[in-house]
Design an enzyme around this catalytic site. Sequence first.
Site, PDB file in Angstrom:
ATOM      1  CB  VAL A 188      -0.954   0.003   1.206  1.00  0.00           C
ATOM      2  CG1 VAL A 188      -1.770   1.283   1.229  1.00  0.00           C
ATOM      3  CG2 VAL A 188      -1.879  -1.204   1.164  1.00  0.00           C
ATOM      4  CG  ASP A 230       9.252  -0.194   5.904  1.00  0.00           C
ATOM      5  OD1 ASP A 230       9.912  -0.989   6.600  1.00  0.00           O
ATOM      6  OD2 ASP A 230       8.212  -0.516   5.314  1.00  0.00           O
ATOM      7  CB  ALA A 255      -2.558   1.184   8.724  1.00  0.00           C
ATOM      8  NE  ARG A 256      -5.495  -4.596  10.753  1.00  0.00           N
ATOM      9  CZ  ARG A 256      -6.086  -4.607   9.578  1.00  0.00           C
ATOM     10  NH1 ARG A 256      -6.554  -3.471   9.051  1.00  0.00           N
ATOM     11  NH2 ARG A 256      -6.220  -5.732   8.897  1.00  0.00           N
ATOM     12  CG  ASP A 259     -11.324   3.869   6.578  1.00  0.00           C
ATOM     13  OD1 ASP A 259     -12.529   4.185   6.640  1.00  0.00           O
ATOM     14  OD2 ASP A 259     -10.910   2.902   5.904  1.00  0.00           O
ATOM     15  CD  GLU A 308     -13.184  -0.665  12.707  1.00  0.00           C
ATOM     16  OE1 GLU A 308     -13.708  -1.501  11.922  1.00  0.00           O
ATOM     17  OE2 GLU A 308     -12.127  -0.079  12.445  1.00  0.00           O
ATOM     18  CG  HIS A 363     -12.407  -0.411   8.602  1.00  0.00           C
ATOM     19  ND1 HIS A 363     -12.019  -1.189   9.663  1.00  0.00           N
ATOM     20  CD2 HIS A 363     -11.496  -0.655   7.615  1.00  0.00           C
ATOM     21  CE1 HIS A 363     -10.932  -1.867   9.350  1.00  0.00           C
ATOM     22  NE2 HIS A 363     -10.594  -1.550   8.106  1.00  0.00           N
TER      23      HIS A 363
END
Length: 337
Positions: free
Chosen positions: A175, A194, A254-255, A279, A284, A303
Site C-alpha cells: 500500500v 520503514d 491502516a490499523r 478510517d 468498530e 472503515h
Amino acid sequence: MKIAVFGSGFITPEIFIDEIDREVPGCEFVTGTLPWPGAPRGNDDEIQEYAGDFDEIVRIAGDAEALVTDLAPVNAKMLAQMSSLKFIGVARGGPVNINIAEATRRGVVVTNAPGRNGPAVAEFTVALVLDMVRRIGTGVENLRSGRWQGDLYSYETCGFEIAGSTIGIVGFGKVGRLVVDLFRAFGMNVLVYDPFVAAADVEKAGARLVGLDELLASSDFVSIHARLTPETRGMISAGELAGMKDGAYLINTARPGLIDYPAVAEALRSGKLAGVALDVYPSEPPRLTDPIFASDRVLALPHVGGATRESAKRGAHMVAEDLARFIRGEELLHRKN
C-alpha cells in the site's frame, strides 16, 4: 476437491466460485454467506475481525478439504472438528480471523491476499488529504443544510494546494508504495519511514528514506501504512505527536493500534495538529463519545478504505490462484505458514 466457500456482502460466494472455476474447474462447492457488512465484526483473544457463527461454519464445511473466505472465523476448536481440511485461503492482507499457529500445528496450509486492497486504499488516502485541506465534506454538508459557506473563499480560511508540501509515509509495503506514487504525481515531496526496506528501493520510487523522528518533524502530512506488530503498536503516541510539525495532518487507514487515539485527541485540542483523517478505530463501530470525536477537524470514515469492486475481485483471484497451485502441488505465492 470439495471446497467450502464463505463469502460476505463484499466478496460474495459467487465471486469466489467464479475465480476458482477459472483457475481450477470441476471442484465441488458448499457455500455460506457471512453477516457482514450488515453486522459488526467480532474479536476475541484468539482471532479478530471475523464474521459468522462458529458452529454453522463447521456444519457447512463438514468434510471439505479447502475453505475459502474473507472473514469467516477459524479457531482451534473449529480446526479440531474439520479434520479433512488441508487448505485455508483468506482474501485479505491480514488473515487475523484464522488461528494460523493451530492451523500450522495441524498441517493446514494458510494463504492470504497481501496488497489486494492496495490501489483502493492508496486512492482513498489521496481523497482524505484533499478533503481535509480543501474542506470538501464541510462544504457539501453546509450547502445541503442551506448555508452558503462564503468563508471557504476567504484567504484566511480557504484551503491550500498540496504541490510542494511534504508527506511522510510510514510503511513502504504494497500500500505504501502505491501511496508514494500517487502523491509524487501531485508534486509533493515524499519521505518514507520503514526499517525493513533499503534506501535505494525508496529512492527508485522518487522518495527519501528517513528515520521516524525526521519524518514527523519535517512532514506537513503523515500517513500511516504499517503493519500492526508488537513493535509497531502505539508507534505514534504522545511523544511522537509532540515531535510532529506544528499544524500537520495525520491520516490512519491502516490499523487503530498503531496510534494512541487519546493522545491524538489532545493534539487536536491543543492545536498541535491541524486535522486528522481516520478510517479505523479501537472499537468498530466507534463510540462517538470518545474524545477523538470532540473536534470538528476529524474526518471520520467507517472503515471503507479498501471497499472497491476491484479489490473484492482481486482478493478472490489471489486466493483462487494459490488454491489452484496447491491442488497442482506447485509452490504457493502467498503462503502464511
